[in-house]
Design a protein around this motif. Structure first.
Motif, mmCIF file in Angstrom:
data_model
loop_
_atom_site.group_PDB
_atom_site.id
_atom_site.type_symbol
_atom_site.label_atom_id
_atom_site.label_comp_id
_atom_site.label_asym_id
_atom_site.label_seq_id
_atom_site.Cartn_x
_atom_site.Cartn_y
_atom_site.Cartn_z
ATOM 1 N N ASN A 14 0.866 -1.170 0.000
ATOM 2 C CA ASN A 14 0.000 0.000 0.000
ATOM 3 C C ASN A 14 0.906 1.223 0.000
ATOM 4 O O ASN A 14 1.444 1.622 1.024
ATOM 5 N N GLU A 16 0.791 4.837 -1.050
ATOM 6 C CA GLU A 16 0.044 6.022 -1.472
ATOM 7 C C GLU A 16 0.949 7.189 -1.842
ATOM 8 O O GLU A 16 0.496 8.155 -2.457
ATOM 9 N N GLU A 17 2.239 7.091 -1.510
ATOM 10 C CA GLU A 17 3.161 8.192 -1.811
ATOM 11 C C GLU A 17 3.707 8.126 -3.232
ATOM 12 O O GLU A 17 4.589 8.900 -3.616
ATOM 13 N N ASP A 221 4.781 0.324 -8.254
ATOM 14 C CA ASP A 221 4.756 0.704 -6.839
ATOM 15 C C ASP A 221 5.892 0.036 -6.075
ATOM 16 O O ASP A 221 6.556 0.663 -5.234
#
Length: 556
Positions: A14, A16-17, A221
């Protein structure tokens, strides 16, 4: 029915940045070809030493500066091949050969023996770090797996002290995509520290998608997370090695470049284990199509295909991006028409940028020919057939004529399938240029009457022809050769022709070029109308031939 419940998604990160979605690829990465290792080991019949040499020479010509040539500690043929490259002085000074080895003392020793005399080398070590392999293959703890990487690095560092050339280290946490990113980072940092990596003595950290396990954005990611978390990013060259299990290897590699990767390992045309490695050519041509220099010499794609198919014994698919025989070919009529118009506009405008519908790049930049662009079948339209007649044979048919001739070719394609350009031209000659029934032109004479001020016409024509085998001679007066012929036919009560349109152009260039004339006409000013075509070195003769061509089509 498929049981989708049998499978589960790997737990992803995860992050998100992430910043990579807002970036663009603006420069080429460091390319590393693994055709001679990853690609070769995936062949039904691996390359011989001579084939390996041919492939190596091709890769050098293409501009690769890093080429992985095998696993010399595990394969005698790969050991011998590396020695052949050294002994025959086939490795340019600016090219680094890369070799792979497991982190075992006797294998590392054997690898250094194979590298003797090499000026630039990359020694690539790896061990599998994924959750699944730790569990079902090695049955080891995280610390035990990390120790394999650390001890292997230390061994390479020890042997490297006596290596006379320039040596770089590459480390891969194999099956990175199935490894927790936190754990992958921990192992990579341990390798970097053991080697003593610095900004001046970088280590290649290669993060392989040994098996594609999720969508390309997830891989991106993972790459950006790793790139942003290294405690000293300047001491590494971040590399990716995507496979193509999900068919998204190219997308994954491109997104990885956006996410911070500096280097890409892959193969020509994506050859490799299972569904293959990432196709370096595909990525490079994608960059090229966006105005980014891929820094590889890719102007002659047919040569690349020839060597690849000869050495790998694998055909390049006809729909393979950029390389396939049909990728610059249009069967659809609307596509053909758009290509035809787009290329005409491109030539007219002499534009700085390539802008042609359905063709992301100019095929000539790859050494391909425009003549192969359009193929005609039952799905083709009038624009494609007009394109073939123009490109192959120089006939620039009037737009109103496109459908008339396309209907003729359509009947052939519905029976025979694809219609070759020569067949199209043969039919054009049969329909327009060679018809001599019921009218056969024998000879004619034209007299200019401009000096006779008492007449309201400027041309006299006398024509000898046969009609259904019977010779006739007619004379007429008018404004120009075609108008004079029209009046002569009318006065002789042979035909009342009505001229709708007339177009002419040169067939080729220079004094010896012939001319083509197109006449669109009907009888008694009623439908249907048709075109006639005449060709001659004299444009007046061509125009008279065109009228007789149209007459024969109307009387058919």
């Amino acid at each position: 029915m498929l049981n989708s419940k049998k499978y589960k998604r790997f737990k992803t990160i995860n992050f998100e940045e992430r910043t990579w979605p807002n970036k663009l690829i603006s420069k080429a990465p460091i390319w590393c070809s693994v055709d001679l290792r990853d690609g070769n080991q995936a062949l039904i019949n691996p390359m011989t030493v001579d084939e390996k040499k041919e492939m190596f020479r091709l890769l050098v010509e293409l501009g690769f500066k890093e080429i992985e040539i095998g696993f010399p500690s595990a394969s005698q043929i790969e050991f011998d091949f590396l020695r052949t490259l050294v002994n025959e002085n086939l490795i340019p000074d600016d090219v680094a050969v890369q070799v792979l080895t497991q982190a075992r003392p006797h294998l590392i020793k054997r690898t250094f023996e194979s590298l003797k005399g090499v000026k630039k080398a990359v020694l690539h070590i790896y061990n599998s770090t994924s959750i699944l392999q730790r569990d079902v293959v090695f049955n080891m703890s995280k610390n035990e797996i990390k120790n394999i990487a650390v001890e292997g690095t230390a061994l390479v560092k020890e042997y490297a002290k006596d290596f006379e050339g320039e040596l770089s280290l590459e480390y891969s946490p194999e099956s990175f995509t199935g490894t927790e990113v936190e754990y992958a980072l921990e192992i990579c940092e341990a390798v970097l520290d053991t080697w003593g990596a610095t900004k001046e003595n970088k280590v290649i950290i290669n993060l392989p998608a040994t098996v594609e396990m999720d969508t390309p954005n997830i891989f991106a990611d993972q790459i950006e997370w790793m790139s942003s978390k290294f405690k000293n990013r300047e001491r590494i060259i971040l590399s990716v090695h995507p496979h193509n299990d999900r068919g998204t290897g190219v997308a994954a590699a491109e997104m990885a470049l956006l996410a911070g990767a500096d280097r890409v390992e892959g193969t020509l045309f994506g050859n490799g284990e299972r569904t293959g490695n990432v196709d370096i050519l595909n990525i490079a041509y994608n960059m090229f199509s966006q105005g980014v220099n891929p820094e590889l010499n890719l102007e002659d794609i047919q040569k690349i295909i020839d060597v690849y198919e000869r050495c790998c014994k694998i055909p390049v698919h006809i729909r393979h991006p950029y390389a396939g025989k049909l990728v610059f070919t249009a069967f659809s009529g609307s596509h053909q028409d758009a290509i035809n118009k787009g290329m005409s506009k491109y030539r007219e405008r002499a534009g700085q940028y390539w802008e042609v519908p359905y063709l992301p790049i100019d095929p000539s930049d790859l050494g391909r020919e425009y003549e192969a662009l359009v193929r005609i079948n039952s799905q083709s339209g009038k624009g494609g057939i007009a394109f073939v007649m123009d490109r192959y044979y120089g006939y620039k048919m009037p737009k109103a004529m496109h459908k008339e001739f396309a209907d003729v070719i359509q009947k052939i394609s519905e029976v025979k399938g694809e219609v070759a350009p020569q067949v199209i031209m043969n039919k054009f000659e049969e329909e327009y240029l060679a018809k001599e029934e019921p009218f056969k032109l024998i000879r004619f004479r034209i007299k200019d009457l401009h000096d006779d001020n008492d007449l309201d016409v400027d041309t006299e024509v006398a024509v000898r022809f046969s009609y259904r085998g019977e010779e006739k001679v007619i004379e007429g007066y008018g404004n120009g050769p075609i108008d004079s012929l029209r009046r002569a036919l009318l006065d002789a009560k042979i035909a009342n022709i009505h001229i709708i349109d007339y177009v002419e152009h040169a067939l080729g260039k220079g004094a010896e070029a012939k001319a083509a004339a197109y006449v669109n006409m009907n009888l008694d000013n009623r439908e249907p109308s048709t075109f006639g075509v005449g060709v001659d070195s004299n444009i007046t003769v061509a125009s008279i031939k065109a009228v007789f061509s149209a007459l024969n089509r109307l009387y058919k």
